[in-house]
Structure formats: C-alpha cells, structure tokens
Design a protein around this motif. Structure first.
Motif, PDB file in Angstrom:
ATOM      1  N   GLY A  13      43.345  40.676  54.762  1.00 51.86           N
ATOM      2  CA  GLY A  13      42.278  40.814  53.776  1.00 51.86           C
ATOM      3  C   GLY A  13      42.797  41.358  52.463  1.00 51.86           C
ATOM      4  O   GLY A  13      42.403  40.910  51.385  1.00 51.86           O
ATOM      5  N   THR A  14      43.708  42.365  52.555  1.00 55.76           N
ATOM      6  CA  THR A  14      44.272  42.936  51.323  1.00 55.76           C
ATOM      7  C   THR A  14      45.097  41.911  50.555  1.00 55.76           C
ATOM      8  O   THR A  14      45.013  41.775  49.320  1.00 55.76           O
ATOM      9  CB  THR A  14      45.146  44.150  51.659  1.00 55.76           C
ATOM     10  OG1 THR A  14      44.339  45.117  52.376  1.00 55.76           O
ATOM     11  CG2 THR A  14      45.700  44.782  50.414  1.00 55.76           C
ATOM     12  N   ALA A  15      45.898  41.109  51.280  1.00 59.10           N
ATOM     13  CA  ALA A  15      46.725  40.080  50.639  1.00 59.10           C
ATOM     14  C   ALA A  15      45.855  39.015  49.997  1.00 59.10           C
ATOM     15  O   ALA A  15      46.123  38.540  48.877  1.00 59.10           O
ATOM     16  CB  ALA A  15      47.669  39.456  51.665  1.00 59.10           C
ATOM     17  N   ALA A  16      44.774  38.629  50.704  1.00 59.88           N
ATOM     18  CA  ALA A  16      43.876  37.611  50.148  1.00 59.88           C
ATOM     19  C   ALA A  16      43.191  38.123  48.890  1.00 59.88           C
ATOM     20  O   ALA A  16      43.050  37.415  47.880  1.00 59.88           O
ATOM     21  CB  ALA A  16      42.853  37.195  51.204  1.00 59.88           C
ATOM     22  N   ALA A  17      42.794  39.411  48.932  1.00 54.92           N
ATOM     23  CA  ALA A  17      42.143  39.994  47.758  1.00 54.92           C
ATOM     24  C   ALA A  17      43.110  40.057  46.578  1.00 54.92           C
ATOM     25  O   ALA A  17      42.753  39.784  45.429  1.00 54.92           O
ATOM     26  CB  ALA A  17      41.606  41.376  48.105  1.00 54.92           C
ATOM     27  N   ALA A  18      44.352  40.451  46.888  1.00 59.51           N
ATOM     28  CA  ALA A  18      45.354  40.517  45.825  1.00 59.51           C
ATOM     29  C   ALA A  18      45.635  39.131  45.250  1.00 59.51           C
ATOM     30  O   ALA A  18      45.803  38.948  44.038  1.00 59.51           O
ATOM     31  CB  ALA A  18      46.639  41.146  46.364  1.00 59.51           C
ATOM     32  N   PHE A  19      45.685  38.120  46.157  1.00 55.93           N
ATOM     33  CA  PHE A  19      45.936  36.741  45.702  1.00 55.93           C
ATOM     34  C   PHE A  19      44.800  36.242  44.813  1.00 55.93           C
ATOM     35  O   PHE A  19      45.025  35.628  43.754  1.00 55.93           O
ATOM     36  CB  PHE A  19      46.100  35.845  46.932  1.00 55.93           C
ATOM     37  CG  PHE A  19      46.347  34.408  46.595  1.00 55.93           C
ATOM     38  CD1 PHE A  19      47.583  33.991  46.088  1.00 55.93           C
ATOM     39  CD2 PHE A  19      45.345  33.462  46.787  1.00 55.93           C
ATOM     40  CE1 PHE A  19      47.800  32.659  45.767  1.00 55.93           C
ATOM     41  CE2 PHE A  19      45.572  32.134  46.456  1.00 55.93           C
ATOM     42  CZ  PHE A  19      46.797  31.734  45.941  1.00 55.93           C
ATOM     43  N   VAL A  20      43.561  36.532  45.218  1.00 53.93           N
ATOM     44  CA  VAL A  20      42.399  36.117  44.425  1.00 53.93           C
ATOM     45  C   VAL A  20      42.396  36.834  43.075  1.00 53.93           C
ATOM     46  O   VAL A  20      42.111  36.248  42.020  1.00 53.93           O
ATOM     47  CB  VAL A  20      41.103  36.370  45.206  1.00 53.93           C
ATOM     48  CG1 VAL A  20      39.888  36.153  44.310  1.00 53.93           C
ATOM     49  CG2 VAL A  20      41.032  35.480  46.441  1.00 53.93           C
ATOM     50  N   ALA A  21      42.730  38.138  43.127  1.00 55.75           N
ATOM     51  CA  ALA A  21      42.773  38.897  41.873  1.00 55.75           C
ATOM     52  C   ALA A  21      43.837  38.347  40.932  1.00 55.75           C
ATOM     53  O   ALA A  21      43.648  38.249  39.711  1.00 55.75           O
ATOM     54  CB  ALA A  21      43.028  40.371  42.170  1.00 55.75           C
ATOM     55  N   THR A  22      44.998  37.969  41.530  1.00 55.99           N
ATOM     56  CA  THR A  22      46.082  37.405  40.703  1.00 55.99           C
ATOM     57  C   THR A  22      45.648  36.087  40.078  1.00 55.99           C
ATOM     58  O   THR A  22      45.875  35.838  38.885  1.00 55.99           O
ATOM     59  CB  THR A  22      47.342  37.204  41.561  1.00 55.99           C
ATOM     60  OG1 THR A  22      47.742  38.454  42.124  1.00 55.99           O
ATOM     61  CG2 THR A  22      48.472  36.631  40.724  1.00 55.99           C
ATOM     62  N   LEU A  23      45.011  35.229  40.906  1.00 52.62           N
ATOM     63  CA  LEU A  23      44.534  33.963  40.366  1.00 52.62           C
ATOM     64  C   LEU A  23      43.499  34.177  39.260  1.00 52.62           C
ATOM     65  O   LEU A  23      43.486  33.469  38.240  1.00 52.62           O
ATOM     66  CB  LEU A  23      43.935  33.107  41.496  1.00 52.62           C
ATOM     67  CG  LEU A  23      44.924  32.529  42.523  1.00 52.62           C
ATOM     68  CD1 LEU A  23      44.164  31.715  43.575  1.00 52.62           C
ATOM     69  CD2 LEU A  23      45.966  31.655  41.835  1.00 52.62           C
ATOM     70  N   THR A  24      42.626  35.163  39.486  1.00 52.45           N
ATOM     71  CA  THR A  24      41.614  35.456  38.464  1.00 52.45           C
ATOM     72  C   THR A  24      42.266  35.923  37.168  1.00 52.45           C
ATOM     73  O   THR A  24      41.872  35.517  36.064  1.00 52.45           O
ATOM     74  CB  THR A  24      40.642  36.517  38.984  1.00 52.45           C
ATOM     75  OG1 THR A  24      40.052  36.063  40.216  1.00 52.45           O
ATOM     76  CG2 THR A  24      39.556  36.805  37.977  1.00 52.45           C
ATOM     77  N   TRP A  25      43.264  36.793  37.303  1.00 49.73           N
ATOM     78  CA  TRP A  25      43.952  37.297  36.102  1.00 49.73           C
ATOM     79  C   TRP A  25      44.674  36.165  35.370  1.00 49.73           C
ATOM     80  O   TRP A  25      44.653  36.074  34.135  1.00 49.73           O
ATOM     81  CB  TRP A  25      44.960  38.372  36.514  1.00 49.73           C
ATOM     82  CG  TRP A  25      45.741  38.909  35.353  1.00 49.73           C
ATOM     83  CD1 TRP A  25      45.355  39.864  34.476  1.00 49.73           C
ATOM     84  CD2 TRP A  25      47.048  38.485  34.952  1.00 49.73           C
ATOM     85  NE1 TRP A  25      46.322  40.085  33.537  1.00 49.73           N
ATOM     86  CE2 TRP A  25      47.392  39.237  33.800  1.00 49.73           C
ATOM     87  CE3 TRP A  25      47.958  37.564  35.449  1.00 49.73           C
ATOM     88  CZ2 TRP A  25      48.609  39.082  33.143  1.00 49.73           C
ATOM     89  CZ3 TRP A  25      49.169  37.397  34.785  1.00 49.73           C
ATOM     90  CH2 TRP A  25      49.493  38.145  33.655  1.00 49.73           C
TER      91      TRP A  25
END
Length: 235
Positions: A13-25
């Motif tokens: 979940g943490t990795a997915a959140a970080a990945f989504v945040a990176t894509l958003t950024w």
C-alpha cells in the motif's frame, strides 16, 4: 497456521501510494512546464509579430519616402539622365553612329588596317594618329553627353556604338589561327564586336562621363560665383 500478511500489505500500500504520488507530481510538473512553454512561445510570437510589423512599416516608410526619392532622383539621373527625351535621342543615335563607323572602316581602311593600327598603337611599336583622334573624339562625345544630360547608360551606348560598328567589319574577312584559316561568320563578328564594345567602350564612356560631370560642376560653381549680386542698402 497462516503467516501474518499485514506488513506485506502495508508495504504494498505504501509503495502504491508513493507511486501514485510520484505520477501525480510528474503530471503536475508537466502541466506547469507546458503552461510556461506556451506562455513563453506566445510572448515570443507576439514580440516577433510586433517587430515584423514595425520593420515592415519602417521599410515601407523608407521605400515610399527617402528611398523612393533617392532612386527616382540621383540614381535615376546618374543611370539614365536628367531628361528622358535626350536619353532616348542618344539611344536612337547609337545605331546611326555604328552604321557610319562600319561604313567608313569597310569602305576606306578595312578591318585589317584598323587592327594593325590598334595593335601598333597599343604596343607602342607603330602608333597611329587616327586611333588617338578616334579615342579623343569618343571621350569628348561622352563628356558632352554627361555634361548635358548625365546618364551613364545612354553615354555608354552612344560611345560604344562606333566601336561596335568598326569591329563588326570583321565579318567576311579571313583570319588565321594556329589550326588554319577561317572566314569570319556573322555570329562570330557580332559576338567579338560586342566584347570589343564592352572592353573599349566602357572605359572610354566612364572616362568621358567623369570628365563631363566635373566640367559641369566647375561651370555651375563659376557661374554661381559670377552671377549678379543682390543690391545692399547702405542707408
């Protein structure tokens, strides 16, 4: 007993959140960069259009103002003369001078004698007075044309016409080359005559043109100085 999967699920979940945040950024950054590039490009296009419009306006102003006056004034006088009718008269007189020169050379001395005169005068081995007289007459003709009307083009045509007429009498003569003899054809005679008219006529025309303009300037200055003075009231 099944192992506890909570830490694994939390890590995923943490990795997915970080990945989504990176894509958003990344998406936000790309939108920002794209917006800035569009603004810079629009600003550049606007400035370019303004510069082009100002340059076009300035060029039009120059072309319709000082540039046009310069081209239709000094440049026109220098090239074609002050008076169009006099320039046309000079151009119409040129074929007459060419025909008269061709007739005189062909009916009196002949092309061979003329060639010997020119070569002897040019090399200094046998100077011919007739060549000097002809050169002086052509320079004087150019000077008169320049002093009266200016116009380098009609002056050149007027001076080169007798040279062309004299040189075209080469037609029908027999010339000797290293490979043998040959009768000069009409295209050959006309081509060589044009080259001689350019090679000899242009320097003579320019020399006479400069001399005529200088004489005109001297006469104008002296005439202005010797003109009537305005009366002065001493009362």
């Amino acid at each position: 007993m099944s192992p506890d999967m909570s830490p694994l699920r939390n890590g995923i979940g943490t990795a997915a959140a970080a990945f989504v945040a990176t894509l958003t950024w990344i998406a936000t950054s790309l939108r920002t960069v794209s917006r800035v590039c569009r603004r810079v490009l629009a600003r550049s296009l606007h400035l370019t259009r303004n510069k082009l419009a100002a340059g076009r306006k300035q060029a039009t102003s120059v072309a319709t103002g000082p540039g046009k006056r310069f081209v239709t004034g000094p440049v026109r006088v220098f090239a074609v003369g002050q008076r169009t009718d006099v320039s046309i008269l000079a151009l119409l007189l040129a074929p007459v001078l060419a025909a008269a020169s061709a007739w005189w050379v062909g009916s009196t001395v002949g092309y061979g004698t003329l060639t010997a005169w020119v070569r002897g005068t040019w090399a200094g081995t046998d100077p011919a007075v007739a060549v000097f007289l002809a050169v002086g007459a052509l320079v004087a003709l150019a000077a008169v044309s320049a002093a009266i009307n200016s116009g380098l083009l009609p002056t050149y045509v007027l001076v080169s016409a007798p040279v062309f007429g004299a040189a075209v009498t080469r037609y029908g003569t027999t010339v000797t080359y290293s490979w043998g003899t040959e009768v000069v054809s009409l295209p050959d005679a006309v081509g060589v005559a044009l080259l001689l008219a350019l090679g000899f006529g242009l320097p003579l025309a320019v020399s006479g043109f400069v001399l005529g303009r200088l004489l005109r300037r001297v006469v104008t200055v002296l005439g202005g100085r010797s003109g009537p003075h305005s009366p002065v009231d001493h009362s």
